[in-house]
Design a protein around this motif. Structure first.
Motif, mmCIF file in Angstrom:
data_model
loop_
_atom_site.group_PDB
_atom_site.id
_atom_site.type_symbol
_atom_site.label_atom_id
_atom_site.label_comp_id
_atom_site.label_asym_id
_atom_site.label_seq_id
_atom_site.Cartn_x
_atom_site.Cartn_y
_atom_site.Cartn_z
ATOM 1 N N LEU A 64 0.803 -1.223 0.000
ATOM 2 C CA LEU A 64 0.000 0.000 0.000
ATOM 3 C C LEU A 64 0.831 1.266 0.000
ATOM 4 O O LEU A 64 0.307 2.354 -0.262
ATOM 5 N N GLY A 65 2.129 1.144 0.318
ATOM 6 C CA GLY A 65 2.996 2.321 0.324
ATOM 7 C C GLY A 65 2.708 3.286 1.455
ATOM 8 O O GLY A 65 2.938 4.486 1.321
ATOM 9 N N GLN A 66 2.200 2.802 2.583
ATOM 10 C CA GLN A 66 1.912 3.655 3.733
ATOM 11 C C GLN A 66 1.916 2.806 4.995
ATOM 12 O O GLN A 66 1.859 1.575 4.932
ATOM 13 N N ASP A 67 1.994 3.474 6.143
ATOM 14 C CA ASP A 67 1.938 2.762 7.413
ATOM 15 C C ASP A 67 0.524 2.259 7.662
ATOM 16 O O ASP A 67 -0.451 3.002 7.506
ATOM 17 N N VAL A 68 0.413 1.008 8.047
ATOM 18 C CA VAL A 68 -0.879 0.398 8.323
ATOM 19 C C VAL A 68 -0.908 -0.063 9.773
ATOM 20 O O VAL A 68 0.019 -0.729 10.245
#
Length: 294
Positions: A64-68
């Protein structure tokens, strides 16, 4: 006694300097608002119980290319995923993102928290903080003379600003759990300040001619062991929560840990130095005779 006064003055200067730096960090960087305040997507998935949160974190961050945020749902293999809304405005295909995880992915449900809901949460959180501060100010104005109450008020502001400055400087996520920690810090810091302030008032009433510097030092010495025991046991509990609570409670634990440390510090230094600057003395607690003259 003189050494204690010098240490209180020195630590107060350090506290004011750190508070100014925290205000600067807030002004320059601002807070990294979490999904609770900005809106985002919540997805609940069912995987093999052998899949760990670290594997999910690594795979989702890459896909996703982001912090989850990965939170266990209390049932083996069931996870709640929280992440920001992508630029295209549609929820990503989580099953496809977790295709390489080595387990069958069952997406149970997906919901979107819009920015409007996040704005309402931010407003309600700010209102809760404002009401708590007003109630504290009302209590202090009733319980203590304003010169003595000023130290407790400044200590409260110091603790909250320092915690907010830390989150602004490190850009850690500021969410509802951190806001709850800030509200808890207000109560904890106030408790320490009131214990010391109450002791100062008792000494001033019993020994009205004693210099305020000596009164403050005596009050701190009388309550120091109690303060250290209370702060120490609370820090042990918060430290255990920090180490064992996992990612979802990390922000809360860090905020509480910092707040307890600074709350103890400020109650002893800032909370006693400010009344000295306002020339608090025993006369302010002496009963004034009532005259019969009209």
């Amino acid at each position: 006694m003189k050494n204690a006064t010098k240490w209180r003055y020195f630590t107060s200067v350090v506290s004011v300097t750190l508070m100014l730096l925290s205000i600067g960090a807030l002004a320059v960087k601002g807070l990294n608002w979490g999904l609770d305040f900005t809106g985002g997507i919540v997805t609940e998935v069912q995987l093999s119980p052998s899949v760990t949160s670290h594997q999910l974190d690594t795979q989702l961050d890459k896909a996703l290319g982001q912090d989850v945020s990965v939170i266990t749902a209390g049932e083996p293999g069931r996870w709640v995923l929280r992440y920001a809304i992508p630029n295209q405005g549609t929820a990503p295909d989580i099953a496809n993102a977790l295709a390489d995880i080595g387990s069958k992915v069952n997406v149970l449900n997906t919901s979107i928290v819009g920015p409007q809901v996040g704005q309402e949460l931010a407003e309600q959180g700010g209102l809760a903080l404002l009401i708590a501060v007003l109630c504290i100010l009302g209590y202090l104005s009733y319980r203590f003379e304003w010169r003595l109450a000023s130290g407790s008020v400044f200590a409260l502001a110091h603790d909250v600003i320092f915690v907010l400055g830390f989150f602004a400087l490190t850009q850690m996520e500021f969410n509802l759990t951190v806001l709850a920690a800030v509200l808890a810090i207000l109560g904890y810091s106030l408790n320490d300040s009131i214990i010391i302030a109450d002791r100062i008032r008792e000494i001033l009433i019993a020994k009205p001619n004693k210099p305020i510097q000596e009164v403050n030092n005596e009050a701190i010495a009388a309550t120091f062991s109690r303060t250290m025991v209370t702060s120490g046991t609370t820090l042990i509990t918060v430290g255990a929560l920090w180490l064992l609570g996992g990612g979802p409670l990390e922000g809360f634990s860090i905020a509480m840990f910092i707040g307890i440390m600074t709350g103890t510090w400020s109650s002893i230094s800032v909370g006693t130095v400010l009344p000295e600057l306002f020339h608090l003395n025993g006369e302010h607690y002496m009963l004034k005779p009532v005259t019969e003259e009209p």
